[in-house]
Design a protein around this motif. Structure first.
Motif, PDB file in Angstrom:
ATOM      1  N   PRO A 230       1.056  -0.938   0.078  1.00  0.00           N
ATOM      2  CA  PRO A 230       0.040  -0.001   0.104  1.00  0.00           C
ATOM      3  C   PRO A 230       0.766   1.381  -0.077  1.00  0.00           C
ATOM      4  O   PRO A 230       0.296   2.121  -0.722  1.00  0.00           O
ATOM      5  CB  PRO A 230      -0.760  -0.085   1.388  1.00  0.00           C
ATOM      6  N   VAL A 231       1.917   1.319   0.718  1.00  0.00           N
ATOM      7  CA  VAL A 231       2.678   2.595   0.866  1.00  0.00           C
ATOM      8  C   VAL A 231       3.227   2.744  -0.626  1.00  0.00           C
ATOM      9  O   VAL A 231       3.181   3.797  -1.097  1.00  0.00           O
ATOM     10  CB  VAL A 231       4.156   2.381   1.888  1.00  0.00           C
ATOM     11  N   SER A 232       3.992   1.889  -1.192  1.00  0.00           N
ATOM     12  CA  SER A 232       4.487   2.147  -2.553  1.00  0.00           C
ATOM     13  C   SER A 232       3.340   2.591  -3.599  1.00  0.00           C
ATOM     14  O   SER A 232       3.755   3.445  -4.451  1.00  0.00           O
ATOM     15  CB  SER A 232       5.143   0.752  -3.110  1.00  0.00           C
ATOM     16  N   LEU A 233       2.335   2.114  -3.521  1.00  0.00           N
ATOM     17  CA  LEU A 233       1.281   2.393  -4.641  1.00  0.00           C
ATOM     18  C   LEU A 233       0.915   3.787  -4.269  1.00  0.00           C
ATOM     19  O   LEU A 233       0.575   4.459  -5.398  1.00  0.00           O
ATOM     20  CB  LEU A 233       0.074   1.599  -4.330  1.00  0.00           C
ATOM     21  N   TYR A 234       0.666   4.186  -2.953  1.00  0.00           N
ATOM     22  CA  TYR A 234       0.310   5.617  -2.821  1.00  0.00           C
ATOM     23  C   TYR A 234       1.381   6.551  -2.823  1.00  0.00           C
ATOM     24  O   TYR A 234       1.056   7.545  -3.503  1.00  0.00           O
ATOM     25  CB  TYR A 234      -0.188   5.598  -1.295  1.00  0.00           C
ATOM     26  N   GLU A 235       2.501   6.236  -2.582  1.00  0.00           N
ATOM     27  CA  GLU A 235       3.652   7.454  -2.419  1.00  0.00           C
ATOM     28  C   GLU A 235       4.471   7.276  -3.708  1.00  0.00           C
ATOM     29  O   GLU A 235       5.062   8.304  -4.241  1.00  0.00           O
ATOM     30  CB  GLU A 235       4.529   7.063  -1.153  1.00  0.00           C
TER      31      GLU A 235
END
Length: 368
Positions: A230-235
């Motif tokens: 999730p962090v990679s997709l969002y940021e």
């Protein structure tokens, strides 16, 4: 996007989908060329808009649909021709699919009896499943006597009662109200952590995907646009579709002026030059680009030489933060999320205001 190979080393995967395609009419590909590896024990969410291919992929995993081309393997063995009931996968549907004439205990016992377990084994596993979802006093009730959340727990328990290696969930919380939905998200994730079972979960709700998942595969027009935590997709979105689908983004159009490594300089149609990161933009990309900046990454400030300028058009009070609407000089609107503090309260609509962002917080892509 063609043949996608994603993240995991397939030799260590529980499930592999290799060059999978699906067409219902022999002409239009609903799934174009899907390569996906699913690890033992992970919580993988298939996220996308209606018609993106996520549910079709889940149905092929379940055995309710057959790939037009390609191969699905589980523990190294092809399963695309194995019937659904022999794949050892539990399934949870949005409408729960409980038998209305059966009690909770009978609903849970049904898949065990179908697998030929004896009475003592059935009783033991049903008891364990009821404890797992905390429905101790409701095993003699019928589905119509349960709330939506309780019915969903029964559906979860039925999917897990025969101890499958994989649980497939198709929009399982779609019929619940917001508060109950959020509570069930937490419960499902806790069950996953406690049991270590592999979960493949389908949703169109990006918040749900970010909250629950180890990895998220973002589906778009029969392909995976990006897969990651999730962090990679969002940021760190790899394309404009993912950047706009996951979370919220302002989109500003303009022309490429210069590149400085991954950092690019853009002349925006709004009348000022800005910088952002063009990490995934090819060197020979079109001069026409779009800069995406999330509302929470924009900082308001007094007008100075380091800020851009806009007109304060409106503000919306949302309790813990304000949603600010800025009108740019070409009449584009920029949305800003900011703390609800005294400095902001003192501003008036129609007033000129400064704003800025860090280049590393903005993403630049060639215009599609």
């Amino acid at each position: 996007m063609n043949s996608l190979a994603h993240s995991l080393d397939s030799s260590g995967a529980l499930i592999d989908l290799n060059h999978v395609q699906k067409s219902y009419d022999g002409k239009t590909l609903i799934i174009k060329d899907l390569n996906l590896s699913i690890a033992q024990g992970e919580f993988l969410t298939l996220l996308g808009a209606s018609g993106s291919g996520k549910t079709t992929t889940l149905m092929m995993l379940a055995g309710f649909e057959t790939p037009t081309r390609g191969e699905i393997r589980m523990m190294g063995k092809p399963i695309q021709n194995v019937p659904a009931h022999r794949r050892g996968m539990g399934m949870v549907f949005q409408n729960y699919a409980l038998f209305p004439h059966m009690t909770v205990a009978e609903n849970l016992a049904y898949p065990l009896k179908m697998r030929g377990l004896n009475r003592i084994e059935v009783q033991s596993k049903v008891k364990r499943a009821i404890e797992m979802v905390q429905l101790h006093d409701m095993q003699q009730r019928r589905p119509t006597e349960l709330s939506g959340g309780q019915q969903q727990r029964v559906a979860l328990a039925r999917a897990m009662v025969f101890e499958p290696q994989v649980i497939l969930m198709d929009e399982p919380l779609g019929a619940l109200d917001k508060n109950l939905r959020e509570h069930m998200q937490y419960e499902i994730k806790q069950l996953h952590r406690r049991l270590g079972v592999t979960v493949v979960y389908v949703t169109h709700d990006q918040g749900e995907a970010l909250t629950m998942s180890d990895r998220v595969a973002v589906f778009h027009q029969g392909d995976i646009a990006q897969i990651g935590d999730p962090v990679s997709l969002y940021e760190h979105p790899e394309n404009a579709y993912v950047a706009t689908f996951i979370g919220e983004n302002n989109v500003l159009r303009g022309s490429l002026v210069a590149r400085h490594g991954h950092e690019v300089e853009i002349a925006l149609d709004a009348g000022f030059e800005a910088r952002g990161m063009g990490v995934t933009m090819p060197i020979g990309a079109s001069k026409k680009v779009e800069l995406l900046i999330r509302p929470e990454n924009i900082r308001l400030s007094p007008i100075n030489q380091n800020s851009y300028q806009a007109t304060l058009a409106d503000r919306v009070y949302l309790g813990d933060h304000l949603r600010i609407h800025l009108k740019l000089d070409n009449d584009d609107t920029l949305i800003v999320k900011t703390a609800n503090d005294e400095a902001i309260k003192g501003l008036n609509n129609g007033q000129r205001i400064g704003f800025s962002w860090r280049p590393e917080d903005a993403r630049v892509f060639a215009q599609g």
